[in-house]
Design an enzyme around this catalytic site. Sequence first.
Site, PDB file in Angstrom:
ATOM      1  N   ASP A  80     104.635  29.478  14.567  1.00  0.00           N
ATOM      2  CA  ASP A  80     104.564  30.009  15.929  1.00  0.00           C
ATOM      3  C   ASP A  80     103.524  31.136  16.032  1.00  0.00           C
ATOM      4  O   ASP A  80     103.522  32.071  15.226  1.00  0.00           O
ATOM      5  CB  ASP A  80     105.942  30.522  16.365  1.00  0.00           C
ATOM      6  CG  ASP A  80     106.017  30.774  17.863  1.00  0.00           C
ATOM      7  OD1 ASP A  80     105.295  30.107  18.627  1.00  0.00           O
ATOM      8  OD2 ASP A  80     106.809  31.643  18.264  1.00  0.00           O
ATOM      9  N   HIS A  81     102.636  30.986  17.002  1.00  0.00           N
ATOM     10  CA  HIS A  81     101.537  31.942  17.218  1.00  0.00           C
ATOM     11  C   HIS A  81     100.624  32.060  16.005  1.00  0.00           C
ATOM     12  O   HIS A  81     100.071  33.138  15.731  1.00  0.00           O
ATOM     13  CB  HIS A  81     102.066  33.308  17.666  1.00  0.00           C
ATOM     14  CG  HIS A  81     102.647  33.278  19.045  1.00  0.00           C
ATOM     15  ND1 HIS A  81     103.932  32.870  19.301  1.00  0.00           N
ATOM     16  CD2 HIS A  81     102.104  33.553  20.239  1.00  0.00           C
ATOM     17  CE1 HIS A  81     104.155  32.921  20.597  1.00  0.00           C
ATOM     18  NE2 HIS A  81     103.056  33.321  21.197  1.00  0.00           N
TER      19      HIS A  81
END
Length: 137
Positions: A80-81
């Site tokens: 994530d990210h």
Amino acid sequence: MTVLVTRREKFNAGHRLFNPAFTDEHNLEVFGKCSNPSGHGHNYVLEVTVAGEVDPETGYVMDLGILSDVINKQIIQDVDHRNLNIDVEWMRGKIPTAEVMADTFWDRLEEHLPAGLLYRVVVRETDKNWAERRRVL
Ligand code: NI
């Protein structure tokens, strides 16, 4: 009776599709604008399905809270990210297509789930494009 149960999780990640063995020109031919060196991002949706017998004592095939924990620990917290080409150790050296992600995610999840329960892993990259790996029931 086998019942299928699915947990959906979301994550955002960046990637660039290219094969380092190809020339820039050939990468552009094969991967089109997805090979742009600046990369780009997607709002991915990951769906993980387990298939098995319903436990008569709980009514569950598997506790989805436990499944969610496994997905988060094995996949989401790492991707994530992040930039999938650079930041994720276990994606290094792989071309981060939805196909490769579904295949790789499967291997990571299967190790941490009760034997024989994992049935399907879907990686949705856009509304129009997704890839899945599944077992035959
Ligand atoms: Ni893309």
